[in-house]
Design a protein around this motif. Structure first.
Motif, PDB file in Angstrom:
ATOM      1  N   GLU A  29       1.188   0.050  -8.211  1.00 31.16           N
ATOM      2  CA  GLU A  29       0.964  -1.191  -7.465  1.00 31.16           C
ATOM      3  C   GLU A  29       0.688  -0.925  -5.991  1.00 31.16           C
ATOM      4  OE1 GLU A  29       0.732  -5.266  -6.454  1.00 31.16           O
ATOM      5  OE2 GLU A  29       0.538  -4.195  -8.346  1.00 31.16           O
ATOM      6  N   TYR A  30       1.434   0.005  -5.396  1.00 29.10           N
ATOM      7  CA  TYR A  30       1.333   0.202  -3.956  1.00 29.10           C
ATOM      8  C   TYR A  30       0.620   1.489  -3.570  1.00 29.10           C
ATOM      9  CZ  TYR A  30       4.455  -3.713  -4.054  1.00 29.10           C
ATOM     10  OH  TYR A  30       4.994  -4.956  -4.303  1.00 29.10           O
ATOM     11  N   ARG A  85       3.249   1.762   2.146  1.00 23.96           N
ATOM     12  CA  ARG A  85       2.251   0.816   1.636  1.00 23.96           C
ATOM     13  C   ARG A  85       2.922  -0.481   1.174  1.00 23.96           C
ATOM     14  NH1 ARG A  85      -2.789   2.133   1.056  1.00 23.96           N
ATOM     15  NH2 ARG A  85      -3.420   4.296   1.413  1.00 23.96           N
ATOM     16  N   TYR A  86       4.066  -0.330   0.562  1.00 25.50           N
ATOM     17  CA  TYR A  86       4.790  -1.531   0.130  1.00 25.50           C
ATOM     18  C   TYR A  86       5.134  -2.406   1.330  1.00 25.50           C
ATOM     19  CZ  TYR A  86       8.769  -4.442  -1.155  1.00 25.50           C
ATOM     20  OH  TYR A  86       9.627  -5.507  -1.309  1.00 25.50           O
ATOM     21  N   ARG A  89       2.038  -3.966   3.159  1.00 28.95           N
ATOM     22  CA  ARG A  89       1.407  -4.986   2.318  1.00 28.95           C
ATOM     23  C   ARG A  89       2.238  -6.265   2.316  1.00 28.95           C
ATOM     24  NH1 ARG A  89      -2.502  -5.232  -1.489  1.00 28.95           N
ATOM     25  NH2 ARG A  89      -2.327  -6.944  -2.990  1.00 28.95           N
ATOM     26  N   GLN A  90       3.555  -6.126   2.176  1.00 30.57           N
ATOM     27  CA  GLN A  90       4.420  -7.302   2.179  1.00 30.57           C
ATOM     28  C   GLN A  90       4.398  -7.995   3.543  1.00 30.57           C
ATOM     29  OE1 GLN A  90       4.438  -7.069  -1.305  1.00 30.57           O
ATOM     30  NE2 GLN A  90       6.117  -8.463  -0.818  1.00 30.57           N
TER      31      GLN A  90
END
Length: 430
Positions: A29-30, A85-86, A89-90
């Protein structure tokens, strides 16, 4: 460890597993690249809203230009790991969702833009000079309104006094924001000793400016030199316009009369834009030995960057901060030498004086700006300090040599600033 090039503390096993790709769902996902169109689409889908608004009033290229520059810089230069990245992105998704909610709120209640923001007080100064503790002390005065983290990160709908929702329960945004802010401390052992963060704690203005994607919040967390260079050359007034809209929303349900007290070190480098947006603002500037500032700041930022990247060049990061604050402090010194801004706009104080007499330092600030420091406020500030002794979360240790910085060279580089403001040198290892 000190005395050699800086290295991050050993992360917990779960952090190593996530960043090594041993949690397939997160890695898939990330691990994919950030994409602006994808982020805009997800923000629209999760909110059911479509209009991102123009409440920052004419930023060149709109908010999408700085967003694209940020994303391109992150992808080309960020060296992001999975958790990095998580987190970014959040953060971007939250900011886009907040923009959508603000735009809808302004359509439903356009009168919010008529809310006066009178004579706000801004606390600024180089990082690690005591801006955070001064801001927190000022928050203890019932006459002041200091934004809490959850308010700046999720300002819509306007909060109610006391942080409760319509039913009188704790606002659900508080735990939501607390989870976001506490992630860094979960990843980086000892982070709270450097800079504790939480949803009910005072928050810096860079979080509100980030809604315009014009904010030092991003270089503070991630390696984005192209974005940082672009940010340094752009007009920051749209960021302050977005900031003012956030304040207008936050005060909508509060009784009139409380004074905004705000804080962010980067304000020192953008005073023209700040005073253009808030002409009656007052600015409290804190000062500290630049060698202590730079050693502590390099250690803090390297720790934050290491939660987002497995390839942190600590000496490069430190040199970037030296160059940035050499320029900021030089420009502020030149401004104070000139008569371009009335001297009564500013109050200068020393970190060393604050350590010796914090309440007296606050009292001098109030006297400078013609405000009354009541006994009630003094008692509240004293109680706050008693409950938060220095070193509560452990010691923050660092040395300039960890970042290949030379003390003698730095003394020369910051000599004019230090002499003009009579900044005392601090003892101990730099």
């Amino acid at each position: 460890m000190t005395g050699q090039d800086w290295t991050p503390a050993e992360p917990d096993t779960w952090v190593r597993d996530v960043n090594a790709g041993r949690v397939p769902l997160l890695a898939e996902e990330y691990g994919r690249p950030l994409d602006v169109a994808d982020l805009l689409g997800e923000a629209r889908a999760t909110t059911g809203l479509d209009d991102f608004g123009d409440f920052d009033f004419g930023a060149p290229g709109g908010f999408e230009e700085p967003l694209r520059i940020l994303v391109d810089s992150l992808e080309a230069e960020g060296r992001l790991n999975v958790l990095g990245r998580y987190e970014i992105r959040q953060q971007i998704l939250r900011l886009l969702q907040v923009r959508l909610h603000i735009a809808r709120y302004l359509r439903d209640d356009p009168g919010v833009l008529d809310e006066p923001v009178d004579a706000p007080l801004f606390v600024t100064g180089a990082p690690r000079t005591g801006t955070s503790i001064l801001h927190a002390l000022l928050a203890q005065d019932p006459a002041n309104r200091v934004p809490e983290s959850w308010e700046f990160l999720r300002p819509v709908p306007p909060p109610r006094p006391g942080g409760v929702d319509e039913d009188g329960a704790d606002d659900p945004r508080i735990p939501l924001v607390n989870r976001e802010l506490r992630l860094t401390a979960m990843i980086a052992p000892g982070f709270d000793a450097m800079h504790e963060r939480g949803a009910r704690m005072p928050k810096e203005c860079i979080s509100a400016q980030a809604i315009a994607f014009l904010s030092e919040d991003f270089p503070g967390k991630f390696r984005v030199p192209a974005y940082a260079a672009w940010l340094a050359s752009c007009d920051m007034r749209p960021a302050y316009r977005a900031h003012k809209v956030v304040l207008q929303i936050l005060q909508r349900r509060y009784p009139a009369g409380r004074r905004w007290v705000l804080k962010a070190p980067p304000h020192l480098g953008t005073l023209d834009a700040l005073l253009d947006t808030y002409p009656d603002a007052r600015v409290a500037v804190t000062h500290r030995d630049p060698l202590k500032v730079l050693g502590s700041l390099a250690s803090l930022l390297a720790t934050i960057h290491a939660t987002h990247s497995d390839a942190v060049d600590a000496p490069e990061l430190a040199r970037t901060q030296v160059d940035f604050y050499a320029g900021v402090l030089s420009r502020y010194t030149a401004l104070r030498r000139s008569d371009r801004v009335p001297a009564e706009t500013f109050h200068d104080s020393h970190y060393a004086d604050f350590l010796t007499d914090p309440i007296g330092t606050v009292g001098a600030l109030y006297e400078r700006f013609g405000r009354e420091l009541t006994d009630e406020a003094k008692d509240a500030m004293s109680a706050y300090l008693a409950g938060r002794p220095r070193g509560k979360h452990g010691a923050h240790t660092y040395q300039l040599s960890d970042f290949r910085l030379d003390a003698a060279e730095l003394r020369k580089e910051f000599a004019d600033y230090s002499a003009y403001f009579a900044v005392p040198e601090e003892g101990g290892a730099a």
